[in-house]
Design an enzyme around this catalytic site. Structure first.
Site, PDB file in Angstrom:
ATOM      1  N   GLY A   1       0.811  -1.222   0.000  1.00  0.00           N
ATOM      2  CA  GLY A   1       0.000   0.000   0.000  1.00  0.00           C
ATOM      3  C   GLY A   1       0.841   1.267   0.000  1.00  0.00           C
TER       4      GLY A   1
ATOM      5  CD  GLU B   1       0.562  -5.611  -1.888  1.00  0.00           C
ATOM      6  OE1 GLU B   1       1.685  -5.900  -2.388  1.00  0.00           O
ATOM      7  OE2 GLU B   1       0.125  -4.456  -1.844  1.00  0.00           O
TER       8      GLU B   1
HETATM    9  N1  CO8 Z   1       1.917  -3.263   8.975  1.00  0.00           N
HETATM   10  C1  CO8 Z   1       1.976  -3.197  10.315  1.00  0.00           C
HETATM   11  N2  CO8 Z   1       3.129  -3.014  10.992  1.00  0.00           N
HETATM   12  C2  CO8 Z   1       4.256  -2.926  10.279  1.00  0.00           C
HETATM   13  C3  CO8 Z   1       4.274  -2.968   8.874  1.00  0.00           C
HETATM   14  C4  CO8 Z   1       3.024  -3.145   8.220  1.00  0.00           C
HETATM   15  N3  CO8 Z   1       2.927  -3.172   6.890  1.00  0.00           N
HETATM   16  N4  CO8 Z   1       5.556  -2.867   8.465  1.00  0.00           N
HETATM   17  C5  CO8 Z   1       6.309  -2.738   9.545  1.00  0.00           C
HETATM   18  N5  CO8 Z   1       5.534  -2.765  10.653  1.00  0.00           N
HETATM   19  C6  CO8 Z   1       5.949  -2.664  12.055  1.00  0.00           C
HETATM   20  C7  CO8 Z   1       6.619  -3.951  12.535  1.00  0.00           C
HETATM   21  O1  CO8 Z   1       5.633  -4.884  12.903  1.00  0.00           O
HETATM   22  C8  CO8 Z   1       7.440  -3.432  13.674  1.00  0.00           C
HETATM   23  O2  CO8 Z   1       6.601  -3.223  14.792  1.00  0.00           O
HETATM   24  P1  CO8 Z   1       6.987  -3.886  16.227  1.00  0.00           P
HETATM   25  O3  CO8 Z   1       8.287  -3.222  16.591  1.00  0.00           O
HETATM   26  O4  CO8 Z   1       5.843  -3.495  17.097  1.00  0.00           O
HETATM   27  O5  CO8 Z   1       7.143  -5.351  15.990  1.00  0.00           O
HETATM   28  C9  CO8 Z   1       7.895  -2.051  13.204  1.00  0.00           C
HETATM   29  O6  CO8 Z   1       6.993  -1.688  12.167  1.00  0.00           O
HETATM   30  C10 CO8 Z   1       9.301  -2.047  12.632  1.00  0.00           C
HETATM   31  O7  CO8 Z   1       9.356  -3.031  11.612  1.00  0.00           O
HETATM   32  P2  CO8 Z   1      10.446  -4.202  11.555  1.00  0.00           P
HETATM   33  O8  CO8 Z   1      10.952  -4.504  12.915  1.00  0.00           O
HETATM   34  O9  CO8 Z   1       9.877  -5.345  10.785  1.00  0.00           O
HETATM   35  O10 CO8 Z   1      11.603  -3.477  10.720  1.00  0.00           O
HETATM   36  P3  CO8 Z   1      12.730  -4.201   9.833  1.00  0.00           P
HETATM   37  O11 CO8 Z   1      13.720  -3.139   9.505  1.00  0.00           O
HETATM   38  O12 CO8 Z   1      13.219  -5.443  10.477  1.00  0.00           O
HETATM   39  O13 CO8 Z   1      11.965  -4.631   8.490  1.00  0.00           O
HETATM   40  C11 CO8 Z   1      10.472  -4.301   6.626  1.00  0.00           C
HETATM   41  C12 CO8 Z   1      11.460  -3.647   7.621  1.00  0.00           C
HETATM   42  C13 CO8 Z   1      11.260  -5.229   5.679  1.00  0.00           C
HETATM   43  C14 CO8 Z   1       9.836  -3.184   5.844  1.00  0.00           C
HETATM   44  C15 CO8 Z   1       9.443  -5.138   7.410  1.00  0.00           C
HETATM   45  O14 CO8 Z   1       8.886  -4.317   8.438  1.00  0.00           O
HETATM   46  C16 CO8 Z   1       8.309  -5.654   6.578  1.00  0.00           C
HETATM   47  O15 CO8 Z   1       8.471  -6.619   5.846  1.00  0.00           O
HETATM   48  N6  CO8 Z   1       7.116  -5.006   6.688  1.00  0.00           N
HETATM   49  C17 CO8 Z   1       5.925  -5.442   5.992  1.00  0.00           C
HETATM   50  C18 CO8 Z   1       6.006  -5.072   4.537  1.00  0.00           C
HETATM   51  C19 CO8 Z   1       4.784  -5.571   3.798  1.00  0.00           C
HETATM   52  O16 CO8 Z   1       4.568  -6.747   3.650  1.00  0.00           O
HETATM   53  N7  CO8 Z   1       3.981  -4.631   3.282  1.00  0.00           N
HETATM   54  C20 CO8 Z   1       2.817  -4.931   2.503  1.00  0.00           C
HETATM   55  C21 CO8 Z   1       1.635  -5.051   3.376  1.00  0.00           C
HETATM   56  S1  CO8 Z   1       0.203  -5.626   2.471  1.00  0.00           S
HETATM   57  C22 CO8 Z   1      -0.385  -4.250   1.718  1.00  0.00           C
HETATM   58  O17 CO8 Z   1       0.164  -3.205   1.791  1.00  0.00           O
HETATM   59  C23 CO8 Z   1      -1.670  -4.425   0.978  1.00  0.00           C
HETATM   60  C24 CO8 Z   1      -2.182  -3.134   0.382  1.00  0.00           C
HETATM   61  C25 CO8 Z   1      -3.526  -3.348  -0.256  1.00  0.00           C
HETATM   62  C26 CO8 Z   1      -4.579  -3.627   0.792  1.00  0.00           C
HETATM   63  C27 CO8 Z   1      -5.825  -4.044   0.145  1.00  0.00           C
HETATM   64  C28 CO8 Z   1      -6.997  -4.017   1.100  1.00  0.00           C
HETATM   65  C29 CO8 Z   1      -7.263  -5.305   1.764  1.00  0.00           C
END
Ligand code: CO8
Length: 260
Positions: free
Chosen positions: A111, A134
């Protein structure tokens, strides 16, 4: 209006809108999307705003996607509604008279990349990483990504990015035409604001109508698009900005546009 997850600073016609949820890498939950829609509306009707820069708080992320923790418990109806809510924000940006420049300062995933693609163009940090993860979560892009990315870079590259879920470097995003230009991290925001200031300094109506012609023309036949362009072009000759812009050229002075 006060926002819990957004910051807005306006100076000399340029509004900088920051998604400010760095503890979650600026992930888009329902509240952020509600606030973004309200912010776009507010900026669109603020006569002091002529261009917008959209960025993310912190050094790590532009926006790391929709909020996975919030989506995890959604049923099909809620997923559909959530997708529509995100798409509403993307369409709001497309319909705004005001150009919106994305300054992608770090991760732009899912997103988050869809939010950047909803902007009028993208500048990015050399360290940014972009992608559509995704499919690794068992879903697909839902905030307009399948449509905007394929229209921007073509079907095959969009397919590769979306089907594999792999992130690409900023260099590759530049080579593929997702991003217009890359900058060292510390230069990104000033460069995006500089581009926005250039837009803020020219005829507001010319910019707004050009934006309208490009966005709408892409959904028309070329002939209809040409006709549409000519109509908008003609309308501009009824504006004070056209009189001022051309008079200033003839009189060898800087034009003072009023957006009227
Ligand atoms: N949602 C919620 N929390 C998140 C997200 C996210 N997308 N990304 C990061 N965070 C949070 C982590 O959970 C973490 O929180 P906590 O400390 O409480 O555990 C904090 O942010 C820091 O993140 P990381 O510790 O994971 O940081 P890293 O440096 O280790 O990793 C990354 C960075 C690689 C970016 C990793 O955070 C990651 O993979 N994030 C998710 C990325 C992802 O998959 N994004 C796509 C999501 S799906 C989407 O966007 C669909 C859109 C369309 C929706 C359609 C409607 C249904």
């Amino acid at each position: 209006m006060d926002f819990n997850n957004l910051l807005i600073e306006t100076a000399a016609g340029v509004a900088t809108l920051t998604v400010n949820r760095p503890q979650a890498l600026n992930a888009l939950n329902g509240e952020v999307l509600t606030e973004l829609a309200a912010a776009f509306y507010q900026l669109e009707y603020d006569p002091a705003v002529k261009a917008v820069v959209l960025t993310g708080a912190g050094e790590k992320a532009f926006v790391a996607g929709a909020d996975i923790k919030e989506m995890a418990a959604m049923n099909s109806y809620e997923g559909h509604q959530f997708a529509l809510k995100g798409q509403h924000c993307m369409m709001a940006m497309e319909k705004m008279r005001t150009p919106v420049i994305a300054a992608v300062n770090g991760f732009a995933l899912g997103g988050g990349l869809e939010l950047a693609l909803g902007c009028d163009f993208i500048y990015a940090s050399e360290k940014a990483k972009l992608g559509f993860p995704e499919v690794t979560l068992g879903i697909m892009p839902g905030f307009g990504g399948t449509q905007n990315l394929a229209r921007l870079i073509g079907k095959n590259r969009a397919n590769e990015l979306i089907f594999t879920g792999k992130m690409v470097t900023a260099d590759k995003a530049l080579a593929w035409g997702i991003v217009n230009e890359l900058f060292p991290p510390e230069e990104l925001l000033p460069k995006a604001q500089e581009a926005a200031a250039a837009i803020a300094g020219v005829g507001t109506l010319g910019v707004a109508y050009a934006k309208n012609a490009i966005a709408n023309g892409l959904n028309m036949t070329k002939e209809d698009g040409f006709r549409y362009e000519a109509s908008l072009f003609g309308v501009l000759f009824a504006t004070a900005d056209q009189k001022e812009g051309m008079a200033a050229f003839v009189e060898k002075r800087k034009a003072v546009f009023t957006g009227k």
